[in-house]
Design a protein around this motif. Structure first.
Motif, PDB file in Angstrom:
ATOM      1  N   CYS A 104      60.946  67.699 113.898  1.00 44.71           N
ATOM      2  CA  CYS A 104      60.349  66.859 112.859  1.00 44.71           C
ATOM      3  C   CYS A 104      61.449  66.083 112.124  1.00 44.71           C
ATOM      4  N   LEU A 107      62.430  67.827 107.942  1.00 42.32           N
ATOM      5  CA  LEU A 107      63.469  68.841 107.791  1.00 42.32           C
ATOM      6  C   LEU A 107      63.719  69.618 109.072  1.00 42.32           C
ATOM      7  N   GLY A 108      63.233  69.095 110.177  1.00 44.94           N
ATOM      8  CA  GLY A 108      63.636  69.656 111.469  1.00 44.94           C
ATOM      9  C   GLY A 108      62.761  70.755 112.033  1.00 44.94           C
ATOM     10  N   CYS A 109      61.620  71.059 111.432  1.00 45.88           N
ATOM     11  CA  CYS A 109      60.734  72.066 112.033  1.00 45.88           C
ATOM     12  C   CYS A 109      60.160  71.509 113.341  1.00 45.88           C
ATOM     13  N   CYS A 127      53.380  68.895 112.181  1.00 49.31           N
ATOM     14  CA  CYS A 127      54.444  69.794 111.730  1.00 49.31           C
ATOM     15  C   CYS A 127      53.853  70.676 110.640  1.00 49.31           C
ATOM     16  N   CYS A 129      55.319  72.889 108.764  1.00 53.80           N
ATOM     17  CA  CYS A 129      56.172  73.252 107.621  1.00 53.80           C
ATOM     18  C   CYS A 129      55.688  72.603 106.327  1.00 53.80           C
ATOM     19  N   HIS A 130      55.398  71.300 106.384  1.00 54.01           N
ATOM     20  CA  HIS A 130      54.933  70.614 105.176  1.00 54.01           C
ATOM     21  C   HIS A 130      53.719  69.747 105.501  1.00 54.01           C
ATOM     22  N   GLY A 132      53.054  67.725 107.975  1.00 56.36           N
ATOM     23  CA  GLY A 132      53.321  66.352 108.388  1.00 56.36           C
ATOM     24  C   GLY A 132      52.615  66.040 109.694  1.00 56.36           C
ATOM     25  N   PRO A 145      55.239  64.245 104.456  1.00 60.60           N
ATOM     26  CA  PRO A 145      56.601  63.700 104.246  1.00 60.60           C
ATOM     27  C   PRO A 145      57.088  62.755 105.353  1.00 60.60           C
ATOM     28  N   PRO A 146      56.737  62.972 106.616  1.00 62.02           N
ATOM     29  CA  PRO A 146      57.290  62.076 107.656  1.00 62.02           C
ATOM     30  C   PRO A 146      56.783  60.643 107.586  1.00 62.02           C
TER      31      PRO A 146
HETATM   32 FE1  FES Z   1      58.119  68.631 109.158  1.00 64.37          FE
HETATM   33 FE2  FES Z   1      58.651  68.925 106.589  1.00 64.37          FE
HETATM   34  S1  FES Z   1      59.768  69.662 108.258  1.00 64.37           S
HETATM   35  S2  FES Z   1      56.981  67.942 107.483  1.00 64.37           S
END
Ligand code: FES
Length: 175
Positions: A104, A107-109, A127, A129-130, A132, A145-146
């Motif tokens: 991603c 932050l790279g997830c 993603c 993580c957040h 996205g 966020p992306p």
């Molecule tokens: Fe993918 Fe934050 S790491 S949306």
């Protein structure tokens, strides 16, 4: 001995003159110039050596799957261009093949392929993580966020005799 009237009392305790404290000797100035020149020369040497590096190797062509093993609306993980870079090959619901780096851009997830709303509905790269989301066709961030960041790194594909090959990474927007 009596102190003259125009000399303050503290002068007797601290009889040091400050005149000349800021005076730079010729030797100091020459030392400064030598250091500055050395720094500039070192910087130029680094730039020169970097410019002489051979251009990046074109990415290897690597077989990653057989088309018949990929059902429409499914994805398979692989690594490209090296073992440290995870990626996803996706056979979209309409049969189109696309591939993206799995990292991603927030932050790279890792992102995963998802069909939104069940069978026949939209699809995205998600993603968790957040929360996205990325567009499956372009890799552009569509929500979370992306949305304001670079798109996912795309991997160019070729299909030959029913086999899918990764053949390179085109430059992406913002790189
Ligand atoms: Fe993918 Fe934050 S790491 S949306």
């Amino acid at each position: 001995m009596k102190r003259p009237d125009d000399v303050p009392a503290w002068r007797e305790d601290f009889p040091y003159e400050s005149e000349g404290d800021d005076h730079v000797t010729r030797r100091d100035f020459a030392r400064f110039l030598v250091l500055l020149s050395g720094g500039l020369a070192a910087g130029n040497a680094v730039v020169y050596l970097r410019s002489r590096r051979p251009p990046e190797e074109p990415h290897a062509r690597r077989e990653i799957a057989r088309v018949r093993d990929l059902a429409p609306g499914s994805a398979v993980a692989f690594r490209y261009p090296d073992e440290a870079t995870p990626a996803l090959l996706i056979r979209r619901a309409d049969g189109e093949l696309v591939a993206f780096e799995q990292k991603c851009t927030h932050l790279g997830c890792p992102v995963s392929y998802e069909r939104e709303g069940g069978e026949g509905e939209g699809e995205c790269l998600r993603c968790y993580c957040h929360n996205g989301r990325f567009d499956v066709a372009s890799g552009e961030g569509t929500s979370g966020p992306p949305r304001d960041l670079r798109p996912l790194g795309r991997i160019a594909l070729e299909v030959e005799d029913g086999r899918v090959f990764a053949v390179g990474r085109p430059p992406r927007r913002g790189s």
